[in-house]
Design an enzyme around this catalytic site. Structure first.
Site, PDB file in Angstrom:
ATOM      1  N   HIS A 128      51.486  41.459  52.856  1.00  0.00           N
ATOM      2  CA  HIS A 128      50.734  41.577  51.598  1.00  0.00           C
ATOM      3  C   HIS A 128      49.585  42.571  51.681  1.00  0.00           C
ATOM      4  CE1 HIS A 128      52.478  37.952  49.611  1.00  0.00           C
ATOM      5  NE2 HIS A 128      52.667  37.573  50.848  1.00  0.00           N
ATOM      6  N   LYS A 144      38.781  40.585  40.268  1.00  0.00           N
ATOM      7  CA  LYS A 144      39.538  40.567  41.527  1.00  0.00           C
ATOM      8  C   LYS A 144      38.524  40.347  42.641  1.00  0.00           C
ATOM      9  CE  LYS A 144      40.939  44.590  40.218  1.00  0.00           C
ATOM     10  NZ  LYS A 144      42.357  44.874  40.467  1.00  0.00           N
ATOM     11  N   ARG A 145      38.982  40.103  43.850  1.00  0.00           N
ATOM     12  CA  ARG A 145      38.031  39.965  44.965  1.00  0.00           C
ATOM     13  C   ARG A 145      37.245  41.254  45.113  1.00  0.00           C
ATOM     14  NH1 ARG A 145      38.262  35.407  48.605  1.00  0.00           N
ATOM     15  NH2 ARG A 145      36.679  36.581  49.704  1.00  0.00           N
ATOM     16  N   LYS A 185      39.151  48.265  46.401  1.00  0.00           N
ATOM     17  CA  LYS A 185      39.436  47.974  44.983  1.00  0.00           C
ATOM     18  C   LYS A 185      38.499  48.782  44.075  1.00  0.00           C
ATOM     19  CE  LYS A 185      41.092  43.296  46.141  1.00  0.00           C
ATOM     20  NZ  LYS A 185      42.415  43.117  45.526  1.00  0.00           N
ATOM     21  N   THR A 219      48.362  41.534  41.110  1.00  0.00           N
ATOM     22  CA  THR A 219      49.098  40.654  40.185  1.00  0.00           C
ATOM     23  C   THR A 219      48.289  40.465  38.903  1.00  0.00           C
ATOM     24  OG1 THR A 219      48.183  38.842  41.502  1.00  0.00           O
ATOM     25  CG2 THR A 219      50.502  39.370  41.848  1.00  0.00           C
ATOM     26  N   LYS A 253      49.288  40.300  34.709  1.00  0.00           N
ATOM     27  CA  LYS A 253      48.832  39.277  33.764  1.00  0.00           C
ATOM     28  C   LYS A 253      48.182  39.931  32.538  1.00  0.00           C
ATOM     29  CE  LYS A 253      48.159  36.290  37.749  1.00  0.00           C
ATOM     30  NZ  LYS A 253      47.203  35.949  38.851  1.00  0.00           N
TER      31      LYS A 253
HETATM   32  C1  26W Z   1      43.247  37.299  58.003  1.00  0.00           C
HETATM   33  C2  26W Z   1      42.452  37.398  56.779  1.00  0.00           C
HETATM   34  C3  26W Z   1      43.325  37.694  55.598  1.00  0.00           C
HETATM   35  C4  26W Z   1      43.437  36.753  54.583  1.00  0.00           C
HETATM   36  C5  26W Z   1      44.228  37.037  53.481  1.00  0.00           C
HETATM   37  C6  26W Z   1      44.002  38.906  55.534  1.00  0.00           C
HETATM   38  C7  26W Z   1      44.807  39.194  54.423  1.00  0.00           C
HETATM   39  C8  26W Z   1      44.886  38.242  53.436  1.00  0.00           C
HETATM   40  C9  26W Z   1      45.759  38.482  52.249  1.00  0.00           C
HETATM   41  C10 26W Z   1      47.005  39.146  52.627  1.00  0.00           C
HETATM   42  C11 26W Z   1      45.067  39.314  51.280  1.00  0.00           C
HETATM   43  C12 26W Z   1      45.714  39.264  49.935  1.00  0.00           C
HETATM   44  O1  26W Z   1      45.500  38.365  49.187  1.00  0.00           O
HETATM   45  N1  26W Z   1      46.499  40.314  49.648  1.00  0.00           N
HETATM   46  C13 26W Z   1      46.912  40.512  48.292  1.00  0.00           C
HETATM   47  O2  26W Z   1      48.190  39.900  48.114  1.00  0.00           O
HETATM   48  C14 26W Z   1      48.620  40.007  46.758  1.00  0.00           C
HETATM   49  C15 26W Z   1      49.927  39.216  46.621  1.00  0.00           C
HETATM   50  O3  26W Z   1      50.960  39.893  47.240  1.00  0.00           O
HETATM   51  C16 26W Z   1      48.770  41.459  46.330  1.00  0.00           C
HETATM   52  O4  26W Z   1      49.136  41.509  44.982  1.00  0.00           O
HETATM   53  C17 26W Z   1      47.474  42.224  46.551  1.00  0.00           C
HETATM   54  O5  26W Z   1      47.678  43.586  46.324  1.00  0.00           O
HETATM   55  C18 26W Z   1      46.991  42.021  47.985  1.00  0.00           C
HETATM   56  O6  26W Z   1      45.708  42.578  48.194  1.00  0.00           O
END
Ligand code: 26W
Length: 817
Positions: free
Chosen positions: A361, A549-550, A555, A659, A663
């Site tokens: 992701h 968004k975060r 971003k 995502t 929406k």
């Molecule tokens: C290890 C810390 C950590 C925690 C969460 C690293 C990475 C993440 C996630 C992968 C971050 C995340 O939420 N990624 C987002 O995933 C969405 C669903 O696929 C995508 O639509 C977003 O582009 C992506 O940033």
């Protein structure tokens, strides 16, 4: 219109009211007169669960006894949002509920408002998991969501007097939580630490300590499918709660130490969402829920069997690894098969390989988890052994395929002092996918190139999607009714590509005006909500321009705020006369990981720009900025339907998919965005003329990196950009304090890794095109309607259908009789 999906006798509003009254009395000990809205909420939730119980049991039965392979979705996060309304919709009980609650003398909204939103996720990844399990159930595919029942979810965000983010604990279980069923009789034992010894020529793990994984089961009702799947979240409990001997020696704290140590595992969600957190507790969390889930799956699919034939496991359930967080599951299944069931290595490997698939992701190197080998060695000594052996097998395989020594070294899963979880997932599973076409291509061309060269057939793409039940039907009932009116059916809710039928209506001015009226009414609603919840005074007659968004540098919330400051300066300087400024209300929503310094400073800057701009009579009614705190699923459901213009302005090649973009398009907002993530596919489907595109492409970004990017040059060359950055530096937004944002400004001028300054000109240039169109409401809404009509592809039902076809090779259970 709504049919009862539960194969249970249809229920009238009266009967539903009786069931609530009964629940209030026998389970909660209150009469209707004594009951509070919170009591009624719990009673109604329990009544809905009762209505779903038959389907739940039927689905379980058909899953275990049938021949339809199930899906196990392993995710450290499930950002589910509030449950009551969604359960009522999918169970087909909404009308009965509304009538029953009113007949009991309660206000519908009061009851719904008492529900606390479960925040068991950070952002995109967690919400996607929630949309996916809704679609799995709605398509009738047997599935388990497996995760962690965190006691504390994502922190609650507040802003202090300086506009700084302040985090407070999210104790969501403070109140009665009626949806989760704690099933103590189906707990699993999970062990940690210790050492590995040889006994009778076999490797035996002698763990040092263990905990009890107690499942908390949530029903996942499908929309109009009659099927109800399970979300099983594990809660950590101590094996032996209390050390009485130590207590009697009045060492009270150490008496409860084992309990605290155990319960710590599922205590809190890690609030990082794209920076790996190398903490031991994080690895404990990951192993805890994955080990419990794998043992649980064997219990469920081989009920009562002590010597199950686990070579059939991949025919019974296929597991999807939601990013690298559950990848320790690969050595864990190997350990279970070899150590607990006595399979030989090769048999265990072929089972494991067929059982797992990995979804990546992210593209940020810092988000790809790499665990220190000594940490794994200490916590999971047997697993480190197995990982080393997997790596040996892998390197031998690569050598046999003629891969060069340097490449083999680059591809190493185990480097001697660390373990690369993305590489382990790619070799250990049978499929790897990205979450948008551009992302999946970049995974093959860059991030996992070597692996894609050696195992091209493993790599595929499944573009993300969102559930139309929550994000259209529940969030935007006005638009839903208009869509049903325009299409003459509500079948679009389970077949979203039917939205295409709206396209001809874009030529019908009458219909477009109805569409515009829906948006305007939603904006009035949101203005009232923002007043009630935040004390904000939004003017619904301005353009609602949203960025939620975060908070992360890639971003580029910084690009939005700098362009906003430049506009403010233009109005202040009179360069832009008041009447040729399109009145705009900019709305931000974003949490920053607590340890992310520059992200938190950006939040502070946005809040202070809002303070200055909103209180400046020179721009009154022309420009306003609002930053509702604690952005979550609930706020998203209120804000997305009320948005005219959505911001998807990440640097090309950084946002895996996004995502939120889907929406907003589905709710009739126009998008200004870069060719990044799923923006590319949204623009392809809605038409380039219906999407505000700007900025460098991935190739142009790569070229600029290669040529050496000097952000200061852009600052010197663009007076509007210079003025904006100088205002941030000179204390305009910090009561004259020139140091407040110095770290941010120096980062922009010296590093600016995500090229905010390089894309500033293109971004500000497209604003005039946006405002020119917004000045023609009919044309704006026509294009917005065309966005809706062509975004049906972005349903999570379609994503799940792609996973079923390309990766899981299974499908729905046979239709119910
Ligand atoms: C290890 C810390 C950590 C925690 C969460 C690293 C990475 C993440 C996630 C992968 C971050 C995340 O939420 N990624 C987002 O995933 C969405 C669903 O696929 C995508 O639509 C977003 O582009 C992506 O940033």
């Amino acid at each position: 219109m709504s049919e009862i999906t539960a194969p249970k006798s249809p229920v009238t509003a009266e009967q539903f009211a009786d069931e609530i009254r009964e629940q209030l009395k026998y389970a909660q000990g209150v009469t209707v007169e004594q009951a509070t809205p919170a009591d009624v909420y719990v009673a109604a939730a329990v009544a809905v669960r009762h209505h779903l119980m038959d389907s739940w049991m039927q689905t379980q039965h058909d899953m275990v006894n049938g021949t339809t392979k199930a899906v196990g979705y392993l995710s450290a996060e499930f950002l589910m949002g509030k449950q009551l309304r969604n359960a009522l919709l999918n169970a087909g009980l909404t009308e009965q509920y509304n009538a029953a609650i009113e007949s009991l003398g309660f206000n519908l909204q009061d009851v719904v408002d008492t529900e606390y939103e479960p925040g068991l996720g950070n952002g995109g990844l967690g919400r996607l998991a929630a949309c996916f399990i809704d679609s799995l159930a709605s398509l009738g595919v047997p599935a388990f969501g497996y995760g962690i029942q965190y006691k504390y979810g994502i922190f609650k965000q507040e802003f202090d007097k300086d506009g700084k983010q302040v985090e407070t604990p999210d104790y969501w279980l403070a109140n009665e939580e009626p949806w989760g069923h704690i099933d103590y009789n189906r707990s699993q034992k999970v062990s940690f630490g210790g050492k590995v010894v040889k006994e009778g020529g076999k490797k035996v793990w002698k763990p040092a300590w263990s905990v009890r994984a107690v499942p908390v089961d949530y029903m996942v009702p499908g929309y109009a499918s009659g099927r109800v799947n399970t979300l099983r979240l594990w809660s950590a409990k101590a094996e032996d709660e209390f050390d009485l001997l130590t207590f009697n020696r009045s060492e009270y704290l150490s008496a409860v130490k084992p309990q605290v140590k155990a319960e710590n595992i599922s205590k809190i969600l890690y609030p990082e969402d794209s920076t790996k957190e190398g903490k031991q507790l994080r690895l404990e969390q990951q192993y805890f829920f994955v080990s419990a889930s794998l043992h649980d799956a064997i219990r469920v699919f081989y009920p009562g069997e002590s010597k199950p034939d686990l070579t059939t496991l991949p025919d019974k359930i296929v597991f999807q690894l939601n990013d690298t967080h559950p990848v320790i599951g690969i050595p864990e299944l190997m350990r279970i098969l070899i150590d607990e069931y006595g399979y030989d290595w090769d048999t265990a490997w072929s089972i494991t390989n067929k059982t797992f698939n990995y979804t990546c992701h992210t593209l940020l190197p810092e988000a790809l988890e790499v665990w220190p080998a000594d940490l794994i060695g200490e916590l999971l000594p047997r697993h480190l052994e197995i990982i080393e052996k997997i790596n040996e097998q892998f390197e031998a395989e690569l050598k046999a395929k003629g891969v060069g020594a340097v490449t083999i070294k680059d591809m190493a899963i185990y480097t001697g002092d660390s373990v690369r979880m993305a590489y382990l997932a790619t070799y250990g599973g049978s499929h790897v996918n990205g979450v948008a076409e551009l992302h999946s291509q970049l995974l093959k061309d860059v991030t996992l190139k070597n692996f894609s060269d050696v195992y091209p057939d493993k790599f595929t793409n499944v573009t993300n999607g969102v559930t139309p039940r929550r994000f259209i039907k529940l969030a935007n009932p006005r638009l839903s009714d208009l869509i049903t009116e325009g299409l003459g059916t509500d079948k679009w809710l389970s077949d979203l590509e039917l939205l295409k039928g709206l396209e001809p209506l874009a030529a019908d001015d009458e219909f477009v005006r109805k569409f515009a009226a829906v948006k305007q009414a939603n904006k009035v609603d949101f203005a009232n909500y923002a007043k009630r919840e935040y004390g904000f005074d939004l003017d619904p007659d301005t353009m609602f321009n949203t960025m939620v968004k975060r908070l992360h540098e890639y971003k580029r919330q910084a690009l939005k705020i700098l362009a906003l400051i430049a506009r403010y300066a233009d109005i202040k300087s009179g360069k832009l006369s008041a009447d040729d400024v399109m009145p705009r209300t900019v709305i931000f929503g974003a949490k920053a990981a607590p340890g992310y310094y520059l992200a938190k400073m950006t939040i502070q800057l946005i809040n202070n720009v809002a303070r200055v701009v909103n209180n400046d009579p020179d721009v009154k009614g022309k420009l306003n900025v609002y930053f509702p705190w604690n952005y979550n699923v609930r706020l998203a459901q209120h804000l997305i339907p009320a948005t005219d213009l959505d911001e998807q302005i990440s640097q090309a090649g950084k946002e895996a998919s996004g995502t939120g973009n889907m929406k907003f398009a589905l709710n009739g907002a126009m998008t200004v965005g870069t060719l990044d993530g799923a923006n590319v596919e949204i623009r392809e489907r809605v038409g380039a003329e219906n999407f505000f595109l700007f900025g460098m492409t991935v190739d142009e970004v790569d070229k600029l990196y290669a040529d050496g990017y000097g952000p200061r040059k852009y600052y010197e060359a663009d007076p509007r950009l210079k003025a904006a950055i100088d205002m941030v530096a000179d204390g305009t937004f910090s009561n004259g304090n020139k140091d407040t944002y110095a770290p941010l400004v120096s980062d922009w001028l010296s590093k600016d890794w995500f090229m905010t300054l390089a894309d500033f000109h293109a971004y500000t240039a497209i604003q005039s095109e946006i405002e020119a169109l917004y000045a023609q409401p009919l044309e704006w809404n026509r294009k917005a309607l065309i966005n809706v009509a062509n975004s049906g592809y972005f349903s999570s039902d379609r994503s799940i259908s792609d996973y079923l076809e390309r990766i899981w090779h299974t499908g729905p259970l046979p239709a119910l009789a």
